[in-house]
Write an enzyme that holds these catalytic residues in place. Structure first.
Site, PDB file in Angstrom:
ATOM      1  N   LYS A  77      -4.064  41.870   8.833  1.00  8.75           N
ATOM      2  CA  LYS A  77      -4.462  41.525   7.636  1.00  8.75           C
ATOM      3  C   LYS A  77      -3.745  40.843   7.159  1.00  8.75           C
ATOM      4  O   LYS A  77      -2.921  40.358   7.353  1.00  8.75           O
ATOM      5  CB  LYS A  77      -5.870  42.191   6.435  1.00  8.75           C
ATOM      6  CG  LYS A  77      -6.883  42.853   7.737  1.00  8.75           C
ATOM      7  CD  LYS A  77      -8.083  41.839   8.119  1.00  8.75           C
ATOM      8  CE  LYS A  77      -8.545  41.628   7.191  1.00  8.75           C
ATOM      9  NZ  LYS A  77      -9.380  40.793   7.256  1.00  8.75           N
ATOM     10  N   HIS A  95      -6.980  33.974   7.891  1.00  9.58           N
ATOM     11  CA  HIS A  95      -7.934  32.910   7.107  1.00  9.58           C
ATOM     12  C   HIS A  95      -7.325  31.401   5.966  1.00  9.58           C
ATOM     13  O   HIS A  95      -7.775  31.156   5.533  1.00  9.58           O
ATOM     14  CB  HIS A  95      -8.719  33.856   6.262  1.00  9.58           C
ATOM     15  CG  HIS A  95      -9.405  34.997   7.476  1.00  9.58           C
ATOM     16  ND1 HIS A  95     -10.155  34.644   8.125  1.00  9.58           N
ATOM     17  CD2 HIS A  95      -8.766  36.351   6.637  1.00  9.58           C
ATOM     18  CE1 HIS A  95     -10.763  35.768   8.848  1.00  9.58           C
ATOM     19  NE2 HIS A  95     -10.144  36.853   7.501  1.00  9.58           N
ATOM     20  N   GLN A 100      -9.248  27.667   2.875  1.00 11.64           N
ATOM     21  CA  GLN A 100      -9.282  28.214   2.078  1.00 11.64           C
ATOM     22  C   GLN A 100      -8.566  28.704   0.902  1.00 11.64           C
ATOM     23  O   GLN A 100      -7.440  28.205   1.182  1.00 11.64           O
ATOM     24  CB  GLN A 100      -9.797  29.865   2.785  1.00 11.64           C
ATOM     25  CG  GLN A 100     -10.604  29.368   4.161  1.00 11.64           C
ATOM     26  CD  GLN A 100     -10.637  29.672   5.623  1.00 11.64           C
ATOM     27  OE1 GLN A 100      -9.606  28.597   5.612  1.00 11.64           O
ATOM     28  NE2 GLN A 100     -10.660  30.173   6.803  1.00 11.64           N
ATOM     29  N   ARG A 130     -13.170  31.747  21.915  1.00 10.51           N
ATOM     30  CA  ARG A 130     -12.452  32.949  21.512  1.00 10.51           C
ATOM     31  C   ARG A 130     -12.677  33.860  22.598  1.00 10.51           C
ATOM     32  O   ARG A 130     -13.353  34.750  23.074  1.00 10.51           O
ATOM     33  CB  ARG A 130     -13.033  33.613  20.127  1.00 10.51           C
ATOM     34  CG  ARG A 130     -12.806  32.716  19.264  1.00 10.51           C
ATOM     35  CD  ARG A 130     -13.014  33.752  16.933  1.00 10.51           C
ATOM     36  NE  ARG A 130     -12.421  34.539  17.011  1.00 10.51           N
ATOM     37  CZ  ARG A 130     -12.777  35.159  15.995  1.00 10.51           C
ATOM     38  NH1 ARG A 130     -13.821  35.001  15.233  1.00 10.51           N
ATOM     39  NH2 ARG A 130     -11.699  36.015  15.161  1.00 10.51           N
ATOM     40  N   PHE A 134     -13.090  41.331  16.078  1.00 14.21           N
ATOM     41  CA  PHE A 134     -13.824  41.541  16.415  1.00 14.21           C
ATOM     42  C   PHE A 134     -15.201  41.922  15.292  1.00 14.21           C
ATOM     43  O   PHE A 134     -16.047  42.890  15.260  1.00 14.21           O
ATOM     44  CB  PHE A 134     -13.227  43.261  14.822  1.00 14.21           C
ATOM     45  CG  PHE A 134     -12.507  44.001  14.788  1.00 14.21           C
ATOM     46  CD1 PHE A 134     -11.727  44.422  15.427  1.00 14.21           C
ATOM     47  CD2 PHE A 134     -11.085  42.719  14.509  1.00 14.21           C
ATOM     48  CE1 PHE A 134     -10.422  45.496  15.670  1.00 14.21           C
ATOM     49  CE2 PHE A 134      -9.195  43.399  14.603  1.00 14.21           C
ATOM     50  CZ  PHE A 134      -9.152  45.031  15.047  1.00 14.21           C
ATOM     51  N   ARG A 198     -21.243  38.096  18.903  1.00 12.46           N
ATOM     52  CA  ARG A 198     -20.435  39.386  19.060  1.00 12.46           C
ATOM     53  C   ARG A 198     -21.771  40.320  17.733  1.00 12.46           C
ATOM     54  O   ARG A 198     -21.338  40.922  18.170  1.00 12.46           O
ATOM     55  CB  ARG A 198     -19.446  39.204  19.167  1.00 12.46           C
ATOM     56  CG  ARG A 198     -18.361  38.476  20.388  1.00 12.46           C
ATOM     57  CD  ARG A 198     -16.789  39.438  20.438  1.00 12.46           C
ATOM     58  NE  ARG A 198     -16.324  39.227  21.539  1.00 12.46           N
ATOM     59  CZ  ARG A 198     -15.783  37.999  21.486  1.00 12.46           C
ATOM     60  NH1 ARG A 198     -15.560  37.035  20.658  1.00 12.46           N
ATOM     61  NH2 ARG A 198     -15.159  37.803  23.273  1.00 12.46           N
TER      62      ARG A 198
END
Length: 361
Positions: A77, A95, A100, A130, A134, A198
């Site tokens: 993160k 991100h 963003q 990809r 997760f 996913r």
């Protein structure tokens, strides 16, 4: 040839318990001739002792800032706001490449220091898919929270999840927790958008396990969105991966007082992007208060938008994700020959070019 160093940093976010590198994986990297440094962490689901026993070099939290400049810093993160200049290559979910909030500030830190950003979201093969995500556990956990919120709202009792989220020891423990919220035989209906990915598959698995009737939408169903159909479900789980401008799935004026929809879980959680298909909130929700009231003109819909959902199942999520990442950590030594890293570097360069153009304009 100098040894590559992969440096696993301690996460700055206090609720982040996942890891992209298991102790067993670290051992494999070292066997391949890569030096592995692990920052100690009191949050990581795998203990410091396991990494030390694997033979890793241990460091203190935050030592990555003074690591050799050729070390590759690995995380998950966001980085802390300091240092202002980033001199290393970093691998994590930044991100920032879809413009963003704060993207220019972050990229400027890399350009100022001469570092680079290999965003995990852009680790893609030449087929555009990809290679590490997760997604499954994000969808799984996002649907679990939505289901518990719906049960509590149906029973007209205080929100259990808003008492504060805590990681589950296992998927089995999570199942038991969901069952504890059930008060009647009535089950909700749920719509999963992005059902073929996913995240969507994870959401569908736990919903169907608990007897929920699931409608599954993919790209075909979102080309011309039937908003009445969305509003005619009890729960909406958004798992869509959006990379361009599309009409919103739901905007505030679409929600009516008599809408059946009561709970939304935005697993994709991209409120700071211009591409957000659910402009019903302005920032991710948190572990302390994961469910908020969505912006709407008339009706009340509870919205969940936690941006690190898999950390609520840190063991399962880490094992799956780290297994996907390991082959590519091994090829970092020759990253200019691996299409995945080449594509990742190209995405970073494209974002930097876009920033430069916007500044000139």
């Amino acid at each position: 040839m100098k040894k590559l160093t992969i440096w696993l940093r301690d996460e700055a976010r206090t609720t982040e318990r996942r890891t992209p590198l298991l102790p067993e994986g670290a051992k494999e990297l070292m066997a391949a001739g890569i030096e592995v440094v692990i920052e100690k962490s009191d949050k990581r689901i795998f203990t410091d002792a396991l990494y030390a026993d694997a033979g890793c070099t241990m460091a203190s939290p935050g030592d990555w800032e003074t690591a050799p400049t050729d070390a590759v810093i690995l995380g998950l993160k966001e980085l802390p706001p300091e240092p202002r200049s980033l001199i290393h290559s970093h691998i994590y979910f930044a991100h920032a490449f879809k413009k963003q909030s704060g993207w220019q500030t972050l990229l400027s830190r890399f350009l100022r220091g001469g570092g680079s950003l290999l965003d995990i979201e852009y680790m893609k093969g030449d087929d555009g898919r990809r290679v590490a995500a997760f997604g499954f556990w994000a969808g799984y956990m996002g649907a679990a929270l939505a289901l518990m919120q719906w049960y509590d709202r149906k029973a007209e009792r205080p929100s259990f999840i808003n008492q504060g989220l805590r990681p589950s020891d296992s998927a089995k423990a999570l199942d038991d927790l969901i069952k504890s919220r059930v008060v009647s035989s009535e089950q909700p209906t749920a719509l999963v958008i992005g059902a073929g990915g996913r995240s969507g598959s994870g959401a569908i698995k736990i919903l169907e396990r608990h007897g929920v009737r699931v409608t599954k939408w993919g790209r075909a169903e979102t080309k011309d969105v039937d908003r009445e159909a969305i509003l005619n479900h009890d729960i909406l789980i958004n798992c869509a991966y959006v990379t361009g401008h599309i009409p919103p799935f739901l905007a505030p004026h679409h929600i009516k007082a008599d809408s059946r929809l009561k709970v939304i879980s935005d697993v994709s959680c991209d409120p700071f992007s211009d591409y957000n298909p659910l402009p019903l909130y302005s920032a991710p929700t948190c572990w302390k208060t994961p469910a908020i009231t969505a912006k709407s003109v008339e009706g009340r819909v509870d919205l969940i938008a936690v941006d690190n959902l898999p950390s609520l199942l840190p063991m399962e999520a880490s094992i799956e994700f780290a297994t996907m990442m390991l082959p590519y950590l091994k090829t970092l030594v020759t990253r200019t020959q691996d299409p995945v890293w080449v594509n990742c570097a190209a995405a970073y360069q494209h974002a930097c070019d876009a920033m430069t153009k916007s500044e000139v304009a």
